[in-house]
Motif scaffolding. Sequence first.
Motif, PDB file in Angstrom:
ATOM      1  N   ILE A 181       0.852  -1.201   0.000  1.00 50.62           N
ATOM      2  CA  ILE A 181       0.000   0.000   0.000  1.00 50.62           C
ATOM      3  C   ILE A 181       0.881   1.243   0.000  1.00 50.62           C
ATOM      4  O   ILE A 181       0.610   2.233  -0.675  1.00 50.62           O
ATOM      5  N   ASN A 201       1.991   2.117  -3.144  1.00 50.83           N
ATOM      6  CA  ASN A 201       0.840   2.350  -4.003  1.00 50.83           C
ATOM      7  C   ASN A 201       0.754   1.347  -5.156  1.00 50.83           C
ATOM      8  O   ASN A 201       0.447   1.696  -6.286  1.00 50.83           O
ATOM      9  N   ILE A 202       1.031   0.083  -4.806  1.00 49.41           N
ATOM     10  CA  ILE A 202       0.859  -0.979  -5.793  1.00 49.41           C
ATOM     11  C   ILE A 202      -0.641  -1.247  -5.910  1.00 49.41           C
ATOM     12  O   ILE A 202      -1.351  -1.256  -4.912  1.00 49.41           O
ATOM     13  N   SER A 203      -1.114  -1.444  -7.136  1.00 52.53           N
ATOM     14  CA  SER A 203      -2.567  -1.499  -7.302  1.00 52.53           C
ATOM     15  C   SER A 203      -3.138  -2.744  -6.626  1.00 52.53           C
ATOM     16  O   SER A 203      -2.481  -3.769  -6.504  1.00 52.53           O
ATOM     17  N   PHE A 204      -4.392  -2.580  -6.218  1.00 51.03           N
ATOM     18  CA  PHE A 204      -5.138  -3.607  -5.498  1.00 51.03           C
ATOM     19  C   PHE A 204      -5.030  -4.987  -6.157  1.00 51.03           C
ATOM     20  O   PHE A 204      -4.781  -5.993  -5.501  1.00 51.03           O
ATOM     21  N   GLN A 239      -1.629  -6.470  -5.646  1.00 45.44           N
ATOM     22  CA  GLN A 239      -1.464  -6.854  -4.235  1.00 45.44           C
ATOM     23  C   GLN A 239      -2.022  -8.244  -4.011  1.00 45.44           C
ATOM     24  O   GLN A 239      -1.398  -9.098  -3.383  1.00 45.44           O
TER      25      GLN A 239
END
Lengths: 500, 343, 364
Positions: free
Chosen positions: C332, C335-338, C341
Amino acid sequence: MVKQSILKIEGVSKSFSGVKVLDQVCLDVKEGTVHSLMGENGAGKSTLMKCLFGIYKQDEGTFHLKGENVNFTDPKHALEHGVSMVHQELNQVTKRTVSENIWLGRYPTKRGFVDENKMYQDTKSLFTKIKIDDIDPNTRLSELSVSKRQMVEIVKAVSYEAKVIILDEPTSSLTEQEVDKLFEIIETLKKQGCGIVYISHKMDEIFAISDEVTVLRDGEYIGTNPIEELDMDKVINMMVGRDLSHRFPPVTNVPGDVKMVVKNLKTRYEPMVNDVSFELKKGEILGIYGLVGARRTELVEAIFGMRTIESGEIFIDGKKLNNSSPHKTIENKLALVTEERRSTGIFEVANIRFNTCSANIKKYVNNFGLLSEKEMFSDTEKQIASMRIKTFSQESLIRELSGGNQQKVIIGRWLATDPDILLLDEPTRGIDVGAKYDIYNLMIELANNGKSIIMVSSEMPEILGVTNRIMVMSKGYVADILDTKNANQNDLLKLSAKYL
Amino acid sequence: MKKLLSVMLVLTMVLAIVGCSSDKGSGTTTDQQGTKEIVIGANIYNFGDNFMNGVVSPALKEYADAAGVKINIVDSENQQNKLNDQVDIFIGQGVDILAINLVDPASASTIIQKAKEANIPLILFNKEATEEGAMAMYDKVWYVGTASADAGIIQGDMMVADWKANAKWDKNGDGKVQYVLLKGEPGHPDAEARTEYSVKAFDDAGIPVEELAMQPDPNWSTDGGNDKMATWLASFGDRIELVICNNDGMAFGAINAMKEQGVSIPVYGVDALEQALNHIADGEMNGTVLNDGKNQAKAVIDLSLNVANGKDPIEGTSWTLDDVKAVRVPYVAVTPDNFADFK
Amino acid sequence: MNFTRNFSARINRFKKMNRTDWLNFLVNNAIYIVMALLIGIVILREPTFLSVRTLINVLSQSSVKLILAFGVGGIIILQGTDLSLGRSVGFAMVISASLSQADTYASRFYPELWLTGMPTFIKLLIPLLIAMAVCAIFSMINGYIVAIFKVHPFIVTLGMSVLLYGVLTLYYNSPEQGGQPIGGLSTEYSNFILGRIDSIGPLKFTGGFYIPYLVVYAAIVSIIVWVLWNKTVFGKNMFAVGGNPEAAAVSGVNVVGTFVLVYMMAGILYGLGGFLEAGRIGSANNSSGFNYELDAIAACVVGGISFSGGVGKVSGALAGVLLFTVMSYGMIFANISFEYQNIIKGFIIVFAVALDTRKYLKKT
């Protein structure tokens, strides 16, 4: 000096569904002695022990411990009375340490916490007591060799102040030095007044360590003699002595040309098969004999592609066999009927039809890509008739059949794939005499039709009764290959102990 | 011993079931006066949804009681297939009206078809059918709800107004809004619409924005909001100027994380839950949008009564139907100025 | 002294390793290596990741997870699993929050609560005890059914989680105004959980460093669990029953009793975890705790508490939880995308379990 009796077993009998597996068996173990219990596979040794430890309830007979009548309810109960058994397959918590295993279920505590220190010291002093000096009580069991784990189990018995210790095939996986060490421990225990029951097939060990020998055969008590009065031939005679005629159909098949050649086969992982070479002829029945731990099952599994091959080759009709998986060997017209019927042979909760057709299921795929129930039904009917399977209907679940009939279904299943070579691992284990005869007949008939059969068996009479040749294995090696006509029980027994 | 235990277990269960069902007669019943009692078969798409379970469901019961009709509300556990089965059961029971809160807005036609075949009037509520022409399949289907976009638009307008009024919110003075966004379940029509329109309001007002971070949470959960906000406070620190949340639950988490670190950043939610009103009262939250669950529930019951009595659905009510047979209950902005009205 | 000797022995072992040893080492520690790589990537992308703030956040976000992991860890040691963990924790959260709202808060779950006006420690203790007792009872029922009826824990706890959700929602919806998120927690309660230690005696922490109370609680629980697992008859029996139930039974260990105790302890830990979690999050509702079991179980397995039973360490659970938190936090943070993740997390779980089973796979 007359030694006092510690454990006295008198007139114990036990039947399973009408079949007598123990008939008036007696055993008298005296303190400070080693009493060997001998008999072929299936002679009733382990059933007798299971009765003693309360796993089975004997139909008649009594157990006396130091003159007192005892009836143990479970192994723990026996342990508390100083009767302990060290199994061939050690039942231990291998992920925990030596001392934790010894004191399992009765850890010493101090102020509510386990007293590790006392546990360690007590374990140490037990080791000293029976002269073991190379095991650290804090080692995890999984890091120890089998022989050391076995010693731990013996020490555990000693920690319960055992009066009687039963050792079941204790040397089956030990090296020579380890056996010597074990014998030293046994001597120490003897001096401390323990009675030892020693169950083994290995003659030289029996003669090296026993004071007395009791022999069982087919659940019957044959006799007890001091070791001085015995020699190897006498013991073998006591173990085997019986008439073999009429129990087997005449062996009428005539082996032809060589069908399969196995060259220097060796497997990668334990238990290993080592340097096995033999030939199998067309229309031949080859028996493989050996004691428990001879790795016969491992050999047929290796041929069938279930084990990783380290080196060696197999040829069928001169062509090299790709046996990287059972799938491939089935394509090459091999079939294996496994020893553990329940766990690897049958689909317990499926019906007879499914069990009959499952190895050959592709055959029943119709034009729509679905399974043709009709064909499966008629094939199963044929199978039931030709194999004389006794069942109410093919809808019956296979587990409702007797062991013999289950075995017929399984053999039938593999015959449906039309194999050239049939590997039968203990095909008659646990089935009644009549069904055995049917299976022998079937084997000979198949051989007459040009099929080659390998039969693994622990039963000497049948191996001598229905084969053309016998390969004797010992600890993963081939001890020898004999012509059945020239073989006798003494040879087989001696050969089977060749590499022990 | 084991047998005894099993028997006791079964007995307890039987007793429990008898006990639970005793107060819930099903199907059409006739009361003492001999007049037919109206029964509504209703569902809530997921009892785990704070708003639907906590606001709409009690309001449905309340208005139904007041109107003297019987309503059975079941939990569809966020599974459309469960809802389909439940509708079959309702139809089997012979309910008079179906009031259905779709799980999957794209599955409306299945439900409408079922109602049509059984000739039972159907009122969809809160989640609108997304399939084109679905509402035209059946003359006796209506919708009660809101326009998904509205919540985002109202939230956005509220934020724009506050932003303009508070020059010091632009901490770095670059004239841009640096925001983080806590989004709901990806693909959920509300989450998508709220996300899109709340940010669009700034564009429309000509205020440039910079999205520092945006993370969705399939559960719209408070603990997710808390942990993400704590992380962002560490990674962006002072740079965050605004926290936009698709629902109040996630906003509560963000508020909690800010409190723990002793910071205060403007934060907005949607739903106007009681706790949100309390946060606004305490000055910890800057605004939320009332998803007017009570009035949605009231509209459902009003329409049901009319339809069951063979009247025009909106006869004698203040509701209006639009061209897709929908009653739109408006969203309301809840701000520090007016929050007390919603308590 | 002892430590140095161990250490140099280890170094020597490293020096002596040949190619296959290295390969084995890599495979056996692959999971840690992958995680280290991930963290490395995060640091490369966001150098500010390395900060006191991150340390404190990771520790405090790990605290409750760790306590829950200890609970389910015991059950995994018994070759089991617990899918009802999440709902248990959710129940404990709702109970704790409902009994800990500020007296002045407008919309209280219990408008008239008998705890009002009691001394602070009673106001804290009673909700905690009730939460622990409720969770312990449900968990004990799991244990009984698993031990006596020999039903697989997967199905027992799956059923229990459904049942618990029902009971929990019933309770949550019981107030007159219906089910509303339970917030407005009392300051005593919040402070007890969210408070921090800024100094030890004369030593004042600097550089923004402090120790959250939560971390202290987790440390205390870790010590207690360590003692229970390693120094008590209960713990030794747990490992023995998990490692070889038959051998344990033959040696006179009360197998059923051990099961029930382990499950009960799990319940107590869930209760405590829920009590702390409600305070940490600041509110609770009936979907609180949902899916918490997945993280807890995954952390245990990654930390080497094996599904094959009988193996597990407190330090392993700790490592597993920390690694998971660092990973989630880091992703998070960067800011790695959902979507990615989830892909990464899922991959690591599957990878860890595959490696774990591989160690115990019998070769043929």
